[in-house]
Design an enzyme around this catalytic site. Structure first.
Site, PDB file in Angstrom:
ATOM      1  CB  SER A   1      -0.964  -0.049   1.177  1.00 46.50           C
ATOM      2  OG  SER A   1      -1.838   1.038   1.141  1.00 46.50           O
TER       3      SER A   1
ATOM      4  CG  ASP B   1      -2.752   4.083  -1.407  1.00 47.61           C
ATOM      5  OD1 ASP B   1      -3.474   3.970  -2.417  1.00 47.61           O
ATOM      6  OD2 ASP B   1      -2.688   3.206  -0.522  1.00 47.61           O
TER       7      ASP B   1
ATOM      8  CG  ASP C   1      -2.856  -0.496  -2.336  1.00 47.52           C
ATOM      9  OD1 ASP C   1      -2.961   0.672  -1.895  1.00 47.52           O
ATOM     10  OD2 ASP C   1      -3.374  -1.476  -1.766  1.00 47.52           O
TER      11      ASP C   1
ATOM     12  CG  ASP D   1      -6.247   1.083  -0.895  1.00 50.56           C
ATOM     13  OD1 ASP D   1      -5.341   1.947  -0.913  1.00 50.56           O
ATOM     14  OD2 ASP D   1      -6.310   0.192  -0.018  1.00 50.56           O
TER      15      ASP D   1
HETATM   16 MG    MG Z   1      -3.515   1.453  -0.037  1.00 54.74          MG
END
Ligand code: MG
Length: 459
Positions: A100, A243, A245, A247
């Site tokens: 992440s 960010d 990844d 999400d």
């Molecule tokens: Mg994330």
């Protein structure tokens, strides 16, 4: 990841420094434990843009295949696109290799259930038991799982998001959007999504580079100066940063002002409640009182949770709630999937702008305004619980929540949250008030109170 305390999963999957804590050998073993848990099921595996992600994906796939699980390998993709693929392809689950927003030397393993949502703590414990007791079920040579390539998941994901917004109304506006993709997987999906919504797209940091050369992968305001400048310099309508990844998403309005996530979430909440009054809104206790103000004004009910995205997802699932949001830029839109999703959040914001025919700055300007200050007080880990009990005792009779630490709301709409850190020997303080001075004063006052309590407990 704390192996000596027999714990693999933290608040957001398994995380560790690559080749120090999270080695390929360990990852094969974790893959075997996950595969044994899924009992020869079929899983989707994918990963983020980190330098170590392809290596760790191969390791986890080896473990899954060894325990008889078949794998559909989807390659590099945003975490929410992989989560959607698990639900869309009706497989038994998924594994996402990602850390992440952590620095580039980290990586992690996220395990997803068949509905696309991260597995529960109870399910994590089952995987940990298999791992630490070394009781993985290896398949016989003739039952070893197979790996196939899965293509098209990003297009499926984009198509699914577009079904939840008014594409032609957004397209008519021809919005100019600046995307800061953090040199990661947002670059694979968000520009294409936005072009599909008729937007003009300018990208920054959109070349995939797992060393994160441009900015840290955490979309904190101090990391988004370049985005804010770019929005102003080219007169764009909105900027959005992701960010590592993709999400989480943080927005910049057309004046170049960067807004924290609970503010944009409150905007999404307002228009959601206007269409769906009476719905439950799920948010961690660390979010702004703004979330409650909007719910009160538009007929919603806020359910405060512990801090952590998986808790928000599971609370939404349990209560059949359709909207959740965090102050760090996580927006969970249940009609699509009850996980945080930066692409879905971006489409929702543009949908609101098009529906109201207003700029992002004026839409956010219409919301109640709060000032936020943060602080921390050192506290040894072994005293944290005792300290918490004392705080609860001393705040009896006040308007409080003890869902995670202690939050106190005052008559003048100010509040203070005192929460023990899950990772460091300290208490974190979050104050919110109608003036900056009041928020600062609250941090000062409660830091002193907390220090006194810690001293008294220390004895
Ligand atoms: Mg994330």
């Amino acid at each position: 990841m704390v192996l000596n305390s027999r714990r693999l999963f933290g608040t957001n999957g398994i995380r560790g420094i690559v080749n120090k804590e999270l080695t390929p050998e360990l990852t094969v073993k974790i893959g075997c434990a996950i595969g044994s848990f899924f009992q020869r099921g079929k899983l989707i595996v994918g990963h983020d843009a980190r330098t170590s992600s392809p290596m760790l994906a191969k390791a986890v796939i080896a473990g899954l295949n060894a325990t008889g699980c078949d794998v559909l390998f989807a390659g590099m993709a945003p975490t929410p696109a992989l989560q959607y693929a698990v639900k869309n392809h009706k497989v038994d689950g998924g594994v996402v290799i990602t850390a992440s927003h952590n620095p580039p030397e980290y990586n992690g393993i996220k395990v997803v259930w068949n509905d696309g949502i991260e597995i529960s703590r109870e399910q994590e414990i089952k995987i940990e038991e298999i791992f630490f007791q070394e009781v993985a079920h290896y398949a016989e040579w003739k039952n070893i799982g197979e790996e196939q390539t899965l293509t098209g998941i990003i297009d499926d994901y984009i198509g699914a998001i577009k079904r939840h917004v008014d594409v032609s109304r957004i397209a008519k506006k021809r919005y100019h959007v600046v995307v800061d993709a953090a040199n990661s997987v947002a670059a694979l999906a968000v520009p294409k999504l936005l072009r599909g919504l008729g937007c003009k797209v300018t990208t920054i940091n959109a070349n995939i580079d797992g060393t994160f050369p441009a900015r840290p992968p955490e979309p904190r305001p101090e990391n988004l100066i370049e985005l804010a400048r770019t929005v102003r310099a080219i007169n764009a309508d909105v900027g959005v940063a992701f960010d590592g990844d993709a999400d989480r998403s943080i927005f910049v309005d057309e004046t170049g002002e960067i807004h924290w996530g609970d503010k944009t979430f409150a905007l999404v909440e307002k228009f959601f409640l206007m269409k769906n009054p009476g719905e439950k809104i799920v948010s961690p206790i660390s979010s702004s009182t703004l979330v409650k103000d909007v719910a009160d004004a538009y007929g919603g009910e806020v359910v405060w949770t512990k801090v952590g995205s998986v808790t928000v997802s599971h609370t939404m699932k349990r209560l059949n709630a359709k909207l959740g949001g965090e102050e760090n830029g996580g927006i969970f839109y249940g009609p699509h999937l009850a996980v945080r999703d930066g692409g879905m959040a971006t489409a929702l914001i543009l949908d609101i702008m098009a529906y109201t025919n207003k700029s992002l700055s004026s839409l956010l300007g219409e919301l109640p305004k709060y000032f936020i200050e943060k602080g921390k007080v050192e506290c040894p880990n072994e005293l944290k619980e005792k300290v918490l009990e004392k705080i609860i005792e001393q705040t009896k009779g006040l308007n409080t929540s003890t869902v995670d630490g202690v939050k106190i709301w005052f008559e003048d709409k100010s509040s203070i949250l005192m929460r023990p850190s899950g990772t460091e020997p300290l208490y974190r303080l979050y104050a919110e008030a109608k003036t900056k001075e009041k928020a600062e004063a609250l941090i000062h006052e409660f830091s002193l109170k907390l220090k006194r309590i810690i001293d008294s407990v220390r004895g």
